[in-house]
Motif scaffolding. Sequence first.
Motif, PDB file in Angstrom:
ATOM      1  N   TYR A 384      -1.066   1.654 -10.514  1.00 38.78           N
ATOM      2  CA  TYR A 384      -0.112   0.711  -9.944  1.00 38.78           C
ATOM      3  C   TYR A 384       1.286   1.305  -9.791  1.00 38.78           C
ATOM      4  CZ  TYR A 384      -3.399  -3.012  -9.455  1.00 38.78           C
ATOM      5  OH  TYR A 384      -4.456  -3.760  -9.028  1.00 38.78           O
ATOM      6  N   ILE A 388       3.423   1.118  -6.568  1.00 36.93           N
ATOM      7  CA  ILE A 388       4.821   0.646  -6.531  1.00 36.93           C
ATOM      8  C   ILE A 388       5.686   1.673  -5.831  1.00 36.93           C
ATOM      9  CG2 ILE A 388       6.830   0.085  -7.936  1.00 36.93           C
ATOM     10  CD1 ILE A 388       5.098  -1.144  -9.965  1.00 36.93           C
ATOM     11  N   ALA A 391       5.313   1.576  -2.240  1.00 33.04           N
ATOM     12  CA  ALA A 391       5.910   0.406  -1.605  1.00 33.04           C
ATOM     13  C   ALA A 391       7.403   0.564  -1.387  1.00 33.04           C
ATOM     14  CB  ALA A 391       5.649  -0.843  -2.446  1.00 33.04           C
ATOM     15  N   ALA A 392       7.985   1.634  -1.948  1.00 36.84           N
ATOM     16  CA  ALA A 392       9.441   1.770  -1.892  1.00 36.84           C
ATOM     17  C   ALA A 392       9.961   1.803  -0.463  1.00 36.84           C
ATOM     18  CB  ALA A 392       9.876   3.024  -2.634  1.00 36.84           C
ATOM     19  N   GLU A 394       8.917  -0.055   1.844  1.00 38.16           N
ATOM     20  CA  GLU A 394       8.719  -1.406   2.360  1.00 38.16           C
ATOM     21  C   GLU A 394       7.763  -1.452   3.535  1.00 38.16           C
ATOM     22  OE1 GLU A 394      12.208  -3.824   2.478  1.00 38.16           O
ATOM     23  OE2 GLU A 394      13.287  -2.432   1.187  1.00 38.16           O
ATOM     24  N   TYR A 396       4.600  -2.754   3.923  1.00 43.75           N
ATOM     25  CA  TYR A 396       3.690  -3.520   3.086  1.00 43.75           C
ATOM     26  C   TYR A 396       2.261  -3.546   3.609  1.00 43.75           C
ATOM     27  CZ  TYR A 396       7.785  -4.558   0.511  1.00 43.75           C
ATOM     28  OH  TYR A 396       8.912  -4.401  -0.239  1.00 43.75           O
ATOM     29  N   VAL A 399       0.692  -0.825   1.886  1.00 45.37           N
ATOM     30  CA  VAL A 399       0.401  -1.132   0.487  1.00 45.37           C
ATOM     31  C   VAL A 399      -0.789  -2.085   0.381  1.00 45.37           C
ATOM     32  CG1 VAL A 399       1.348  -1.976  -1.667  1.00 45.37           C
ATOM     33  CG2 VAL A 399       2.819  -0.826  -0.053  1.00 45.37           C
ATOM     34  N   ILE A 400      -0.862  -3.059   1.292  1.00 48.24           N
ATOM     35  CA  ILE A 400      -1.990  -3.995   1.237  1.00 48.24           C
ATOM     36  C   ILE A 400      -3.296  -3.241   1.467  1.00 48.24           C
ATOM     37  CG2 ILE A 400      -3.112  -5.899   2.474  1.00 48.24           C
ATOM     38  CD1 ILE A 400      -0.493  -7.217   2.761  1.00 48.24           C
ATOM     39  N   ALA A 403      -4.127  -1.462  -1.657  1.00 45.46           N
ATOM     40  CA  ALA A 403      -4.537  -2.372  -2.730  1.00 45.46           C
ATOM     41  C   ALA A 403      -5.937  -2.915  -2.465  1.00 45.46           C
ATOM     42  CB  ALA A 403      -3.531  -3.509  -2.859  1.00 45.46           C
TER      43      ALA A 403
ATOM     44  N   PHE B 177      -0.048  -8.432  -6.398  1.00 53.25           N
ATOM     45  CA  PHE B 177       0.700  -7.195  -6.595  1.00 53.25           C
ATOM     46  C   PHE B 177       1.610  -6.915  -5.410  1.00 53.25           C
ATOM     47  CE2 PHE B 177       1.051  -2.627  -5.970  1.00 53.25           C
ATOM     48  CZ  PHE B 177       1.674  -2.291  -7.150  1.00 53.25           C
ATOM     49  N   VAL B 178       1.057  -7.065  -4.203  1.00 44.86           N
ATOM     50  CA  VAL B 178       1.888  -6.797  -3.033  1.00 44.86           C
ATOM     51  C   VAL B 178       3.050  -7.796  -2.978  1.00 44.86           C
ATOM     52  CG1 VAL B 178       1.906  -6.655  -0.533  1.00 44.86           C
ATOM     53  CG2 VAL B 178      -0.037  -5.800  -1.792  1.00 44.86           C
ATOM     54  N   THR B 181       5.670  -6.578  -5.601  1.00 43.66           N
ATOM     55  CA  THR B 181       6.431  -5.393  -5.207  1.00 43.66           C
ATOM     56  C   THR B 181       7.302  -5.716  -4.002  1.00 43.66           C
ATOM     57  OG1 THR B 181       4.427  -4.698  -4.124  1.00 43.66           O
ATOM     58  CG2 THR B 181       5.013  -3.536  -6.107  1.00 43.66           C
ATOM     59  N   GLY B 182       6.778  -6.565  -3.117  1.00 47.01           N
ATOM     60  CA  GLY B 182       7.594  -6.944  -1.977  1.00 47.01           C
ATOM     61  C   GLY B 182       8.876  -7.614  -2.419  1.00 47.01           C
ATOM     62  N   PHE B 185      11.210  -4.821  -3.991  1.00 46.04           N
ATOM     63  CA  PHE B 185      11.885  -3.835  -3.150  1.00 46.04           C
ATOM     64  C   PHE B 185      12.730  -4.472  -2.061  1.00 46.04           C
ATOM     65  CE2 PHE B 185       8.686  -0.887  -4.864  1.00 46.04           C
ATOM     66  CZ  PHE B 185       9.557   0.110  -5.275  1.00 46.04           C
ATOM     67  N   SER B 186      12.486  -5.739  -1.754  1.00 47.57           N
ATOM     68  CA  SER B 186      13.289  -6.342  -0.705  1.00 47.57           C
ATOM     69  C   SER B 186      14.639  -6.819  -1.219  1.00 47.57           C
ATOM     70  CB  SER B 186      12.545  -7.514  -0.071  1.00 47.57           C
ATOM     71  OG  SER B 186      11.288  -7.096   0.337  1.00 47.57           O
ATOM     72  N   TRP B 211       7.498 -14.782   3.322  1.00 44.65           N
ATOM     73  CA  TRP B 211       6.268 -13.975   3.339  1.00 44.65           C
ATOM     74  C   TRP B 211       5.760 -13.620   1.950  1.00 44.65           C
ATOM     75  CZ3 TRP B 211       5.842  -8.979   1.508  1.00 44.65           C
ATOM     76  CH2 TRP B 211       7.023  -8.244   1.351  1.00 44.65           C
ATOM     77  N   LEU B 215       1.558 -14.814  -0.295  1.00 45.96           N
ATOM     78  CA  LEU B 215       0.812 -13.774  -1.015  1.00 45.96           C
ATOM     79  C   LEU B 215       0.615 -14.180  -2.473  1.00 45.96           C
ATOM     80  CD1 LEU B 215       2.509 -10.530   0.321  1.00 45.96           C
ATOM     81  CD2 LEU B 215       0.149 -11.214   0.641  1.00 45.96           C
TER      82      LEU B 215
END
Lengths: 466, 495
Positions: A384, A388, A391-392, A394, A396, A399-400, A403, B177-178, B181-182, B185-186, B211, B215
Amino acid sequence: MITDFLIQFRSETALTVLILLLLLLKITREVKNETLLQWMQLLLCGVLLLIASGPFEGHLFGSMFIATPLITLEKLILATGFLLICMLHHEWLKAHEHLIEFLILSLSSLLGMFLFISSGHLILLYLSVELITIPIAAMVNFDLEKRRSSEAAMKMILSSAFASGVLLFGLSLIYGTTGTLQLNELPAALQAQPLQIAAFLLVISAFAFKLSVVPFHLWTADVYEGAPVAVAAFLSVLSKGAVTFMLITLLYKVFYPLEAVGYPLLQILSILTVLIGNLFALRQKNLKRFLAFSSIAQMGFILASLSSYTVAGAAASVYFIIIYLFSNLTAFGIVQIVNTQNGKEHLESYRGFYKNNKFLSWALALSLFSLAGIPPTAGFFGKYFLLIAAAAREQYVFVILLALNLMISLYYYLNIIRLVFTKSPEEMETVRISQPAKLALWIGIAGTLLLGFAGNLLEHIQSIMN
Amino acid sequence: MNLLSLLLLPLLTAVVLLPLKKEVVIKGIALTGSAFQLFLTLFLYSTYRSERNNGNLQQFLFQEQYNWFPSFGISFHTGVDGISIAMLLLTSFVALAGILVSWNIQKMTKEFYLLLLLLSAGAYGFFISLNLIVLFFFLEIAVIPKYLLIIIWGSGKNVYSANKLAILLIGASALIFVGLTGLYFSLPPAVRSFDLITLSQLQIPSELQRWTFPLLFTGFGIFSALFPFHTWVPDGHSSAPTAGSMFLAGISMKLGGYGCLRIATYLLPDGAKEYANIILILATIAILYGAFATMLQEDLKYINAYSSISHCGFVLLGIGMLTKAAMSGAVMQMVSHGLMTALFFAVIGMIYERTHTRMVSEMGGLMKVTPFITTTFILAGLCSLGLPGLSGFVAEMKIFSGSWQNTGWMHRTLTILSCASIVITAVYILRAIGQTVMGPLKDASYRSFKDASWNEKTAALLLISGILAIGIAPYWLQELIEPGVEVMRLKMGIN
């Protein structure tokens, strides 16, 4: 000068001395395999202590060879892995008639890895790649009476030669466009010219070969299946680890001016690798092939984290490699222990394994859960943190996708665990575990369970990253 | 009181079990451990009460913080408010009852108890964590024991069910998880955090909530049988061994509801308001669909599993209504349903052990031979259909009265529709009870049945005491829950 040499070059010197001693031993007298292995394990512990004796910074031979705390840590990781392999595959090694040759070859390859991650010069980089690969190709052939083993060695040497050629082509293009081979002078000379981008692509492709990143993965499964288990473990953990470490250096310290190319490239490679690795792993019936494809998928996750070009991403990758080392070596070790005893390596033969082999089953289950990224094993944090880090940026959707791939990988890991724990009419008999292997399994289990709670380790890696 | 003890006690019990060989000792230690755990949670409740009575108005009490992975904003931050205490109480009741019920487990006793303890440890950890990644860690810990419990001790098509359960739940975790993290980081780098309290004090932009909320809510919702991702529930519950079903339905599904409330709704109130209608529609579908599907079931475990979908729909309905009464009703429904469904599964296990069938049509007249078990069965059924005096009535009543506070035509329609499900519940429950319990004895061999043994009786009485405590005097639970709900509503900025 000479003290500098002795301090910074200490692990390499030690390995060279060890190799020479083994050579001498080979031509002078007969030693029982058992004794030799015991001495070997002892001496390797010495090497570990030597490496761990302190993180010294500096460079040798006109910046050709670099030592930093991070590199020292990486060497420590690789040497630990080597020691664990020696212990886990004790039975197989003990029975082998060419043990000394095997040790010489594997130590040479380890030496190559040390030089590889320490290299500050493209020529040393290339030479050490060869030093890593050629002994491995010979080691793949070490199941002497099996044809598949020779076939695998052939495949390995051909594909490695091709990868080396690609690497050399890339390096020469770099030299042609920048006029330097020193890694520390390169960033200033790189301006994203087309030819430099081509060189970057070639170098990345060569690394992708070594990491068996899709679409350069085709050799992996066959080689793993044909090779002795110990060599497969060596390939999948140590060689991949070393290449990942160097890839981090290259991406973050050398080729960072080409980030605009590197980012999408790594992202695409990562998704492809994770997906293809997973989909193929789903269909495998042979445990070694299975571990080959699952390790391909794991590499994809590392690439995802590296694609972020952040310090956190690099630190997470190194941290993941440490956890991966313990979990994957444990899994390979169990395959070896079972295989040495009764020659079985098919998934189906593990049905009902739990009945007579409680300890091995739990060890296998824990290592597989760790590879799948399920808590409370350390693999959860390893996996994870990679996500993470990925995902930095952004992105997504990326990332999805990653995952969701965890879901696929969970399915096939659980599938093995299911076989192990379900009943079966023909259960495997109790498998004997040698003392060193048992110790190594306990170390592996401890690593798999406890590393997740070692938050300081990740902090430490991050602090020495800069 | 240090909350870590709640987490460490089951783990310690598990470690003590590891080297043991004798079955009686293993069972004894597991039982002692979880009995002690129950006392610990009761003690926690009483200290919490006295703290509150002494005027401690902090949102979360007994906070502790340990560094874990500071660079990723992860620290082991623990703390509880009334809602978490209610869930902790529920967990310890169900865990103890589960351990009692599985007293006669035949194979791999030690492994069975180890997995049960690990499962409950995950739930305790989940309810005391205030850091989102740590909470996520505990949410996922449960995957291993759930999977192995169904694979090794399960029945029927257990492989299929276990795979379905594990994969769907991991998929749900991926969404969560998404979302997390979203969220992380946002936010601007200076305020990035995974800490629940820190995040709750931030003004999270609506754009971001729009959004991340779906999730997180869908992710947690899947754990709580959100329609259309409910399909793991019937298969998983019916294939699991008795204690496994009790843990799954009684505890694990509540992790989802808690997450929907505490994380999705509390942290992202704008998102919650925006999506409330969709949640309500899905919840109503789950309530009605679950109820109708139950009517068609013949297998007692499937009956309870489908009715769980219906009952957990009420939890989501209560959350989606966004009124104070409905939301605290949702928490009550979680506690009530946890106790009631655990009791139901326990009784089904007891009946199955004797009749070796779970088919309603193959049973009859059990009242004559096993009066204790059948009385418990009837009690669980009455609680399920919402008889006043039992916990189900209190919780559902609270949700409905909260629902009526919303005036729009849609809210009205959905409220009426979900109210109607009570009738359907009554139909299937009474039918099942009537066929199994009443009438002539179906088989002569039934005469030899023994009524509940001491462990079964204790487990049943334990759960019944919980149900009655809520049903007869709901005030204590309401008092526990409402301040927590109040804080959420304040954050939402609605009266």
